[in-house]
Design a protein around this motif. Structure first.
Motif, mmCIF file in Angstrom:
data_model
loop_
_atom_site.group_PDB
_atom_site.id
_atom_site.type_symbol
_atom_site.label_atom_id
_atom_site.label_comp_id
_atom_site.label_asym_id
_atom_site.label_seq_id
_atom_site.Cartn_x
_atom_site.Cartn_y
_atom_site.Cartn_z
ATOM 1 N N ASN A 358 0.903 -1.200 -0.054
ATOM 2 C CA ASN A 358 -0.111 -0.065 0.160
ATOM 3 C C ASN A 358 0.833 1.221 0.129
ATOM 4 N N VAL A 359 0.589 2.095 -0.892
ATOM 5 C CA VAL A 359 1.504 3.379 -1.156
ATOM 6 C C VAL A 359 0.908 4.301 -1.305
ATOM 7 N N ILE A 360 1.172 5.474 -0.584
ATOM 8 C CA ILE A 360 0.461 6.563 -0.794
ATOM 9 C C ILE A 360 1.542 7.881 -0.871
ATOM 10 N N LEU A 361 1.404 8.592 -2.291
ATOM 11 C CA LEU A 361 2.039 9.769 -2.566
ATOM 12 C C LEU A 361 1.406 11.051 -2.228
ATOM 13 N N PHE A 362 2.157 11.925 -1.225
ATOM 14 C CA PHE A 362 1.535 13.131 -0.911
ATOM 15 C C PHE A 362 2.025 14.323 -1.618
ATOM 16 N N SER A 363 1.235 14.995 -2.307
ATOM 17 C CA SER A 363 1.629 15.908 -3.342
ATOM 18 C C SER A 363 1.269 17.282 -2.671
ATOM 19 N N PRO A 364 2.188 18.180 -2.340
ATOM 20 C CA PRO A 364 1.797 19.331 -1.890
ATOM 21 C C PRO A 364 0.947 20.462 -2.572
ATOM 22 N N HIS A 365 1.362 20.424 -3.865
ATOM 23 C CA HIS A 365 0.327 21.115 -4.845
ATOM 24 C C HIS A 365 -0.094 19.924 -6.073
ATOM 25 N N PRO A 366 -0.918 20.498 -6.727
ATOM 26 C CA PRO A 366 -1.606 19.262 -7.520
ATOM 27 C C PRO A 366 -0.628 18.753 -8.526
ATOM 28 N N ASP A 367 0.528 19.202 -8.720
ATOM 29 C CA ASP A 367 1.280 18.921 -10.065
ATOM 30 C C ASP A 367 2.944 18.222 -9.371
ATOM 31 N N ASP A 368 2.853 18.243 -8.181
ATOM 32 C CA ASP A 368 4.187 17.937 -7.686
ATOM 33 C C ASP A 368 4.683 16.358 -7.924
ATOM 34 N N ALA A 461 -5.136 17.322 -12.099
ATOM 35 C CA ALA A 461 -4.684 16.305 -11.155
ATOM 36 C C ALA A 461 -4.959 14.953 -11.443
ATOM 37 N N ILE A 462 -6.265 14.780 -11.422
ATOM 38 C CA ILE A 462 -7.122 13.727 -11.738
ATOM 39 C C ILE A 462 -6.765 13.271 -13.202
ATOM 40 N N ALA A 463 -6.531 13.959 -14.053
ATOM 41 C CA ALA A 463 -6.230 13.472 -15.412
ATOM 42 C C ALA A 463 -4.772 12.881 -15.369
ATOM 43 N N GLY A 464 -3.855 13.606 -14.698
ATOM 44 C CA GLY A 464 -2.428 13.237 -14.526
ATOM 45 C C GLY A 464 -2.425 11.934 -13.640
ATOM 46 N N ALA A 465 -3.123 11.852 -12.815
ATOM 47 C CA ALA A 465 -3.003 10.344 -11.993
ATOM 48 C C ALA A 465 -3.720 9.460 -12.667
ATOM 49 N N ARG A 466 -4.691 9.565 -13.480
ATOM 50 C CA ARG A 466 -5.425 8.532 -14.190
ATOM 51 C C ARG A 466 -4.376 7.978 -15.438
ATOM 52 N N VAL A 468 -1.055 8.047 -15.132
ATOM 53 C CA VAL A 468 -0.118 7.215 -14.343
ATOM 54 C C VAL A 468 -0.687 5.942 -14.470
ATOM 55 N N GLY A 469 -2.185 5.552 -14.147
ATOM 56 C CA GLY A 469 -2.742 4.280 -13.918
ATOM 57 C C GLY A 469 -3.444 4.151 -12.918
ATOM 58 N N LEU A 470 -3.812 5.231 -12.066
ATOM 59 C CA LEU A 470 -4.433 4.923 -10.794
ATOM 60 C C LEU A 470 -6.099 4.978 -11.085
ATOM 61 N N PRO A 471 -6.637 4.028 -10.392
ATOM 62 C CA PRO A 471 -8.284 4.204 -10.476
ATOM 63 C C PRO A 471 -8.684 5.322 -9.706
ATOM 64 N N ASP A 472 -9.975 6.001 -10.002
ATOM 65 C CA ASP A 472 -10.486 6.978 -9.457
ATOM 66 C C ASP A 472 -10.537 7.165 -7.845
ATOM 67 N N GLY A 473 -10.869 5.823 -7.367
ATOM 68 C CA GLY A 473 -11.086 5.620 -5.843
ATOM 69 C C GLY A 473 -9.516 5.902 -5.017
ATOM 70 N N ASN A 474 -8.456 5.922 -5.771
ATOM 71 C CA ASN A 474 -7.022 5.954 -5.425
ATOM 72 C C ASN A 474 -6.407 7.498 -5.432
ATOM 73 N N ARG A 582 6.679 13.080 -18.855
ATOM 74 C CA ARG A 582 6.538 14.223 -19.434
ATOM 75 C C ARG A 582 5.077 14.424 -19.830
ATOM 76 N N LEU A 583 4.594 13.412 -20.469
ATOM 77 C CA LEU A 583 2.959 13.692 -20.726
ATOM 78 C C LEU A 583 2.166 13.709 -19.615
ATOM 79 N N ALA A 584 2.383 13.260 -18.610
ATOM 80 C CA ALA A 584 1.958 13.183 -17.404
ATOM 81 C C ALA A 584 1.885 14.754 -16.679
ATOM 82 N N ILE A 585 2.876 15.290 -16.885
ATOM 83 C CA ILE A 585 3.066 16.632 -16.403
ATOM 84 C C ILE A 585 2.339 17.694 -17.354
#
Length: 640
Positions: A358-368, A461-466, A468-474, A582-585
């Motif tokens: 189980n991993v959680i990445l804390f991002s201070p701003h929505p693109d960090d 931020a949601i678009a970037g995380a998706r 990367v491959g994360l489900p919306d619930g994460n 780069r594409l995620a950014i």
């Protein structure tokens, strides 16, 4: 003997330097110095003349002086003050004026007579400035000069607003501000374009006339310029170096601001040291890069000829030291940032088990997240870990006003297209448009506009995380309350932020936590977000069993990487992974091209990020390790 050791330790320093554990201790000491001068003058029936500075550096000095006045009866009735500088033009009641600053932080809370306060006048017509400046100088001289002058130091090396090119005998005058100085002030003015291009300042020559000069500097941001001012050659390029010519100056630093001075950064060059494992690694990396030789090629002569004879004598021969450090660096490199299951992890930075963490990445701003560790983020998701991301703040401050109108126009047009226009969007649009017409620099947006800006960043931020491959619930958009609350008051409670973070941690029960480790600015969002997270983990460690198996990894932002000798996990990226990052950014469209607060660096965030990681990979290669396209680096935070 102790005196000789001190001289040896400070032999690179051209001015007296006193280093404190933190800025609180240093500020109290400086405040007591000032208080003693005031009391000595009072005992003689004389006036104390203080030269005062503005900015974040002296704030705690002023806070302590206020405390001494209110709690210990220190009177300022015999005090006359002269401030170093003021923006030009500048109205005294403007939020950014130094009149406002001094009243808020000192003058409104003590008994100094108002007629004894002197701050350069930013409202003068330009043709009256020369005479005014001469009168300012004369007034100081008529009082017998300044008893103690407080200084900060800008990142250009300016003291007061004496920018590069200033003469050592310069007097009070109107100056043009350096572009870096204006960029540093941009947050106070709501953008660099709103920062005045000129200022009134005491000259270097004026400062030199003070009987005592105290230059203060705090945190890592000032470390580089402090080193140049203290150890560098005297140069008009760095006006603070002129202070080396004064016999009445002392630099007062905290440990972070002093960290690049030779006695702290490269102590083996300044004095004998106790060779710890960490210091050995730092010294060997330094020697390798200095000589341009791979670690395994360093010789006894290389050590002896570069101030490291003590190391090779005590720990040598060179080959043994080289092998040890090379292996330690090699062991930091892993393509499995979540640990490689089913293998011996003795020499790996992360545990092998559990295989799916189980991993959680804390991002201070929505693109960090994607800017700072996007490749590792992608790798963790690809390797099957249960990865979550938490965007700690809304980031609404960093959205252009015209983006708000663009999104509202889209909503209006959509409503018309589907025959669902109830007029609410049009009303908000018109109100926003009118607000932006009269919006003042650094004015806080109304709540509805802050909400829209937050939604823009949330969508990105949601678009970037998706991607990367994360489900919306994460994907968790925390929008911690302190971020907006801090726009209205600096006296902010973080309890609800901590509680919200604790709840998320208890839900995920992570084996790994990634967090931003940029602490150079103690009041910056990254540091505040880390403090909230750390306090949440600290409290949970007393009650929750899962915390015993939770590791905290820190990453750096787009500008500066951890020094090689500090890196504990180095994740190499292939050219394909760099492209995916780069594409995620790129999903963060509001931050592309020219962000609202670009900082010092004109490069786009994705360029900065790629350059930083490629530079880290190049350094590893120069040390004699494999040649990777890019490397993202991490340091593990050990809980006491």
């Amino acid at each position: 003997m102790a005196r000789l050791n001190l001289l040896e330790e400070t032999r690179f320093e051209r001015v007296p330097v006193k280093v404190y554990a933190n800025q609180d201790e240093a500020s109290v000491d400086v405040a007591n110095r000032i208080a003693n001068i005031i009391k000595e003058k009072q005992a003689k029936g004389e006036t104390a003349v203080l030269g005062l500075a503005t900015g974040a550096t002296p704030v705690k000095v002023y806070k302590e002086l206020v405390r001494l006045h209110k709690e210990e009866g220190l009177s300022f009735k015999n005090v006359i003050t002269f401030n170093l500088d003021e923006y030009y033009p500048m109205k005294p009641d403007a939020p950014q004026s130094y009149v406002t600053f001094m009243n808020k932080n000192l003058f409104d809370h003590i008994d100094v007579p108002k007629e004894n306060i002197n701050i350069p006048d930013g409202t003068l017509p330009e043709d009256a400035i020369h005479a005014y400046c001469e009168a300012y100088e004369q007034k100081i001289s008529n009082l017998g000069g300044i008893d103690i002058q407080l200084l900060g130091i800008g990142r250009t090396g300016h003291i007061g607003f004496n920018e590069p090119g200033s003469a050592p005998n310069s007097g009070t005058r109107l100056v043009v501000l350096d572009d870096l100085t204006r960029r540093d002030a941009s947050r106070d003015f709501g953008g660099k374009e709103n920062v005045p291009t000129k200022a009134l300042t005491m000259g270097v020559g004026t400062i030199f006339k003070a009987k005592e000069i105290v230059l203060m500097a705090w945190n890592e941001k000032k470390a580089e310029i402090v080193k140049k001012a203290v150890e560098g050659e005297i140069s008009s390029d760095i006006p603070a170096t002129y202070l080396q010519l004064s016999s009445s100056v002392e630099f007062i630093l905290d440990t972070d601001a002093a960290s690049q001075l030779t006695r702290f950064d490269l102590p083996w060059l300044a004095h004998e040291v106790t060779w710890t494992d960490t210091l050995i690694k730092k010294a060997v990396v330094w020697l390798s890069l200095k000589l341009g030789k791979a670690i395994l090629k360093l010789t006894d002569d290389d050590y002896n000829n570069n101030g490291m004879a003590q190391l090779v004598t005590e720990k040598g021969p060179a080959y043994s030291i080289n092998i040890k450090i090379f292996n330690e660096l090699q062991h930091t490199i892993t393509g499995w940032p979540g640990g490689k299951p089913g293998v011996d992890d003795t020499n790996r930075p992360e545990r092998a088990e559990p295989g799916r963490k189980n991993v959680i990445l804390f991002s201070p701003h929505p693109d960090d997240d994607v800017i700072s560790m996007g490749g590792t983020f992608i790798r963790l998701a690809d390797q099957g870990h249960n990865v979550h991301v938490a965007y700690q703040t809304s980031g609404n401050t960093a959205v252009w006003d015209d983006d708000v109108l663009r999104y509202l126009e889209f909503v209006q047009d959509f409503a018309v297209a589907v025959d669902d226009d109830n007029g609410v969007t049009a009303k908000i649009y018109n109100e926003a448009k009118e607000f932006f017409k009269t919006k003042q620099p650094n004015q806080v947006d109304p709540e509805i506009i802050r909400t829209i800006k937050a939604l823009i960043r949330k969508g990105e931020a949601i678009a970037g995380a998706r991607f990367v491959g994360l489900p919306d619930g994460n994907i968790h958009f925390q929008d911690l309350p302190f971020y907006d609350r801090g726009k209205f008051s600096k006296d902010v409670s973080y309890e609800d932020d901590i509680q919200q973070t604790m709840a998320l941690l208890q839900k995920v029960k992570p084996h790994q936590v990634f967090a931003a480790g940029d602490f150079a600015d103690p009041h910056g969002t990254h540091k505040v977000c880390f403090d909230i997270l750390f306090e949440a983990l600290r409290r949970l460690s007393k009650t929750d069993e899962w915390t015993k198996d939770c590791w905290l990894w820190l990453y750096r932002g787009a500008w500066h990487e951890y020094p090689i000798h500090e890196i504990e996990m180095a994740v190499p990226l292939s050219p394909q992974e760099v492209k995916r990052k780069r594409l995620a950014i790129f999903k963060h469209q509001s931050q592309k091209d020219v962000p609202v607060f670009p900082g010092d660096d004109p490069r786009e965030f994705w360029v900065r990020a790629e350059d930083r990681t490629s530079e880290t990979a190049e350094l590893y290669h120069k040390l004699g390790l494999a040649d990777y396209e890019a490397i993202e680096a991490f340091v593990r935070w050990k809980f006491d």
